[in-house]
Motif scaffolding. Structure first.
Motif, PDB file in Angstrom:
ATOM      1  N   ALA A 110       0.629  -1.580   0.725  1.00  0.00           N
ATOM      2  CA  ALA A 110       0.055  -0.056   0.119  1.00  0.00           C
ATOM      3  C   ALA A 110       0.899   1.237  -0.184  1.00  0.00           C
ATOM      4  O   ALA A 110       0.668   1.889  -0.705  1.00  0.00           O
ATOM      5  N   VAL A 111       1.847   1.362   0.454  1.00  0.00           N
ATOM      6  CA  VAL A 111       2.663   2.588   1.312  1.00  0.00           C
ATOM      7  C   VAL A 111       3.425   2.622  -0.898  1.00  0.00           C
ATOM      8  O   VAL A 111       3.259   4.005  -0.996  1.00  0.00           O
ATOM      9  N   ALA A 112       4.163   1.839  -0.951  1.00  0.00           N
ATOM     10  CA  ALA A 112       4.479   1.957  -2.571  1.00  0.00           C
ATOM     11  C   ALA A 112       4.029   2.724  -3.229  1.00  0.00           C
ATOM     12  O   ALA A 112       4.251   3.010  -4.761  1.00  0.00           O
ATOM     13  N   ARG A 113       2.401   1.702  -3.022  1.00  0.00           N
ATOM     14  CA  ARG A 113       1.274   2.396  -4.584  1.00  0.00           C
ATOM     15  C   ARG A 113       1.185   3.218  -4.339  1.00  0.00           C
ATOM     16  O   ARG A 113       0.942   4.466  -5.154  1.00  0.00           O
TER      17      ARG A 113
ATOM     18  N   VAL B 152      11.262  -1.334  -4.128  1.00  0.00           N
ATOM     19  CA  VAL B 152      11.065  -2.251  -2.738  1.00  0.00           C
ATOM     20  C   VAL B 152      12.092  -3.691  -2.267  1.00  0.00           C
ATOM     21  O   VAL B 152      12.744  -3.692  -3.493  1.00  0.00           O
ATOM     22  N   VAL B 153      12.154  -3.586  -1.668  1.00  0.00           N
ATOM     23  CA  VAL B 153      13.360  -4.927  -0.880  1.00  0.00           C
ATOM     24  C   VAL B 153      12.058  -5.678  -0.005  1.00  0.00           C
ATOM     25  O   VAL B 153      11.338  -5.203   1.290  1.00  0.00           O
TER      26      VAL B 153
ATOM     27  N   ALA C 190       5.082  -3.296 -10.336  1.00  0.00           N
ATOM     28  CA  ALA C 190       5.601  -3.154 -11.510  1.00  0.00           C
ATOM     29  C   ALA C 190       5.081  -1.492 -12.600  1.00  0.00           C
ATOM     30  O   ALA C 190       5.541  -0.393 -13.275  1.00  0.00           O
ATOM     31  N   GLY C 191       3.811  -2.226 -12.869  1.00  0.00           N
ATOM     32  CA  GLY C 191       3.201  -1.181 -13.707  1.00  0.00           C
ATOM     33  C   GLY C 191       2.440   0.130 -13.291  1.00  0.00           C
ATOM     34  O   GLY C 191       2.311   1.593 -14.291  1.00  0.00           O
ATOM     35  N   LEU C 192       2.946   0.492 -12.028  1.00  0.00           N
ATOM     36  CA  LEU C 192       3.333   1.606 -11.624  1.00  0.00           C
ATOM     37  C   LEU C 192       4.670   2.710 -12.020  1.00  0.00           C
ATOM     38  O   LEU C 192       4.799   3.542 -11.077  1.00  0.00           O
ATOM     39  N   GLY C 193       5.791   1.938 -12.267  1.00  0.00           N
ATOM     40  CA  GLY C 193       7.419   1.798 -11.698  1.00  0.00           C
ATOM     41  C   GLY C 193       7.880   1.833 -10.835  1.00  0.00           C
ATOM     42  O   GLY C 193       9.128   2.179 -10.709  1.00  0.00           O
ATOM     43  N   VAL C 194       7.457   0.950 -10.262  1.00  0.00           N
ATOM     44  CA  VAL C 194       7.836   0.488  -8.927  1.00  0.00           C
ATOM     45  C   VAL C 194       8.977  -0.322  -8.748  1.00  0.00           C
ATOM     46  O   VAL C 194       8.226  -1.631  -9.359  1.00  0.00           O
ATOM     47  N   GLU C 195      10.669  -0.699  -8.522  1.00  0.00           N
ATOM     48  CA  GLU C 195      10.946  -1.887  -8.732  1.00  0.00           C
ATOM     49  C   GLU C 195      11.140  -2.927  -7.042  1.00  0.00           C
ATOM     50  O   GLU C 195      11.145  -1.709  -6.449  1.00  0.00           O
ATOM     51  N   THR C 196      11.058  -3.148  -7.300  1.00  0.00           N
ATOM     52  CA  THR C 196      11.050  -4.512  -6.550  1.00  0.00           C
ATOM     53  C   THR C 196      12.571  -5.376  -6.166  1.00  0.00           C
ATOM     54  O   THR C 196      12.857  -5.987  -7.719  1.00  0.00           O
TER      55      THR C 196
END
Length: 458
Positions: free
Chosen positions: A15-18, A29-30, A46-52
Motif C-alpha cells: 500500500a505504501v509503495a502504491r 521495494v526490498v 511494476a505497472g506503476l514504475g515501482v522496482e522490487t
C-alpha cells in the motif's frame, strides 16, 4: 536520483509503495521472500514504475528514506538506514504526512490488549451517529490507503511498533487502554515499550486514559485536562460505571454537577470487565468528537464482536466452552480469567519471554483444573505448582493436528456442571498453529466433536 525504499511486500508495504508511486515518487521495494504472492504484488507495482529487489535485505544505494511497516530497530535493513543517517518512518507516520487538506480527523487508540475490540466499538458508535467512519491501522486497512478517501473520521488502531516509527501524529483524541509487558524482544525493555505507547499522547487534542491502569495513568499524568475512564463511579472529568449504567462526567456542560447516561451494561457484548473498559474508551473517544449519548448506546448494541474473543462455542454437559484464543499474552488472559468464577483453563504456546507468575497467582482461586499445551507449557506448569498446588494439571505433549481434541477431552474430564472450560492461552500460537484464529477453530471443532459424542451416547 534519490528514492524512497519500502521494506517488504506485505499488505502495508504494498500500500505504501502504491501510494508513493501514484504521487509520482520513485520507489524501490526490498523483499526477502520470492514467493507467489510477493511476485504477484511486485508485478502489479511494476505497472506503476515501482522496482522490487528480491533477495538480501540490504539498503539500496541512493535511498533517501526508508518506510518500514513495523520492523524493529535492530533489523539489519533498519539498522543500516539508521547508521547511514537515512530517515526511517513507519507506514502510519507516512500516512499522516500524506493527508490532503481538510483530511478526516483521527481518533486513535492503543494498548496491550483490547485495541481491536475498542476500535471496532468506536467505529460502530460513529456510524450510529451518522458519520462516514472507518476502522484502520493495526485493525485491517492500512492507514495510507484510507487518508485520501472522503471519510468524516477515522478510528485508528495503533500498535507499539507503529508508534515507535511515528513522530508527528496529532490525532483529534487519543486513548491508551492498558500497558502491560509485551513485545519486549522487539522494544528491548518495558520502559521502551511503554514509551512507544506514550508517543500517542504527545500531540493529541484530547488525552484519554484508563484510570484503573497504573501505567496508562502515569503516561497521561503530564497532560492537564486528560480524561480518565474507570470501572468505578466516575469522578469529575471521567467516564465510569454507576450501578448498571455507563456515565459521562467529562464531556458534559458542567462536569461538577452534571452527568450523562450513555448506555447500560446490557448494551455490551460479551459482558466482561475488560470489555466494559473497551466500551468506555470507545465512548470517550466518540464523545471527544461530539457524538451524542444515544449514539453510544446504539453503536454498542450494533457492535458484533470479532471471533476468538470470549466467544461461547457451546455447552456440553452443563459446562460452557469459551474460545478466547486471541489472548496471546498474560495480560489478555488475566482479563478473561477474571470473567468467570469456576474455570478449567486451557493454556500454553509461545510466551515470548513473558512472566506468568502473577497471572497464575491471581487466577488460582478460580481454577478447577488446567490443561497445558504448546512450547512453553512447562513454565505455566511451574507457576501452577507454586501458586495453585491443589489444582489438577494435565500436560498434552502432542504437537500434531489432533492435539486439541486431546486437550478438550482432558478438560471435559476435569470440569463439572457450572464450570467454564476457557481457552485463553496467555501465549502466541505459532509453535503449533498458523495463528490464533486457527487455534480457536481447532478448539471449536474439538468441542463440537465432544458434543456429538455426548449426544450419541444418550
Amino acid at each position: 536520483m534519490t528514492f524512497t525504499c519500502v521494506a517488504g511486500l506485505g499488505v502495508s508495504g504494498t500500500a505504501v509503495a502504491r501510494a508513493l508511486a501514484e504521487r509520482g515518487e520513485r520507489v524501490v521495494v526490498v523483499e526477502a521472500v520470492e514467493g507467489e504472492r510477493q511476485l504477484a504484488a511486485a508485478a502489479e507495482l511494476a505497472g506503476l514504475g515501482v522496482e522490487t529487489r528480491f533477495g538480501e535485505m540490504a539498503l539500496p544505494e541512493g535511498a533517501a528514506r526508508l518506510v518500514t511497516t513495523g520492523w524493529a530497530p535492530h533489523h539489519p535493513l533498519v539498522a543500516a538506514a539508521l547508521e547511514a543517517g537515512v530517515e526511517v518512518v513507519g507506514e502510519v507516520e507516512l500516512a499522516w504526512r500524506l493527508r490532503p487538506a481538510h483530511a478526516a480527523p483521527w481518533l486513535a487508540l492503543t494498548g496491550t490488549n483490547g485495541k481491536t475490540t475498542a476500535v471496532r466499538m468506536l467505529t460502530s458508535i460513529l456510524l450510529a451517529a451518522g458519520h462516514k467512519a472507518l476502522a484502520v491501522g493495526n485493525v485491517g486497512l492500512p492507514v495510507v490507503r484510507a487518508v485520501a478517501e472522503p471519510y468524516d473520521v477515522l478510528a485508528v488502531e495503533l500498535s507499539s511498533f507503529q508508534l515507535h516509527w511515528s513522530a508527528t501524529l496529532a490525532p483529534h483524541a487519543a486513548a491508551i487502554l492498558n500497558v502491560a509487558p509485551d513485545h519486549l524482544d522487539w522494544h528491548g525493555s518495558m520502559e521502551a515499550y511503554a514509551a512507544a505507547k506514550g508517543r500517542l499522547y504527545e500531540r493529541a487534542g484530547t488525552v484519554i486514559y484508563n484510570a484503573d491502569d497504573p501505567e496508562a495513568t502515569r503516561l497521561a499524568a503530564p497532560y492537564p485536562g486528560a480524561v480518565g475512564f474507570t470501572l468505578r463511579v466516575p469522578k469529575r472529568g471521567q467516564l465510569g460505571v454507576v450501578e448498571d449504567l455507563l456515565v459521562d462526567r467529562a464531556f458534559v456542560a458542567d462536569p461538577v454537577e452534571a452527568a450523562e447516561e450513555l448506555a447500560t451494561l446490557g448494551d455490551i457484548r460479551p459482558l466482561a470487565p475488560h470489555n466494559v473498559a473497551n466500551a468506555l474508551a470507545a465512548a470517550a473517544l466518540a464523545r471527544a468528537f461530539g457524538v451524542p449519548g444515544e449514539a453510544v448506546a446504539r453503536g454498542l448494541r450494533d457492535f458484533v464482536p470479532d471471533p476468538h474473543r470470549l466467544a461461547l462455542v457451546d455447552q456440553v454437559g452443563g459446562v460452557d466452552y469459551v474460545d478466547d484464543s486471541k489472548a496471546t499474552n498474560p495480560h489478555a488472559a488475566a482479563a478473561a480469567l477474571a470473567s468467570y468464577p469456576s474455570i478449567v483453563w486451557v493454556a500454553g504456546g509461545q510466551l515470548k519471554g513473558a512472566d506468568v507468575d502473577d497471572l497464575v497467582r491471581r487466577a488460582a482461586p478460580r481454577l478447577r483444573g488446567a490443561v497445558l499445551l504448546g512450547a512453553d507449557r512447562a513454565e505455566i506448569a511451574e507457576a501452577l505448582a507454586r501458586h495453585a498446588p491443589n489444582v489438577p494439571v494435565v500436560d498434552i505433549a502432542d504437537r500434531d493436528t489432533g492435539a486439541m481434541e486431546k486437550v478438550v477431552i482432558a478438560a471435559a474430564r476435569l470440569a463439572s456442571p457450572g464450570d467454564t472450560v476457557l481457552l485463553s492461552p496467555s501465549a502466541a500460537s505459532l509453535d503449533m498453529f498458523p495463528g490464533y484464529p486457527a487455534r480457536g477453530e481447532a478448539f471449536a471443532r474439538a468441542v463440537r466433536g465432544l458434543k456429538e459424542r455426548a449426544e450419541g451416547a444418550v
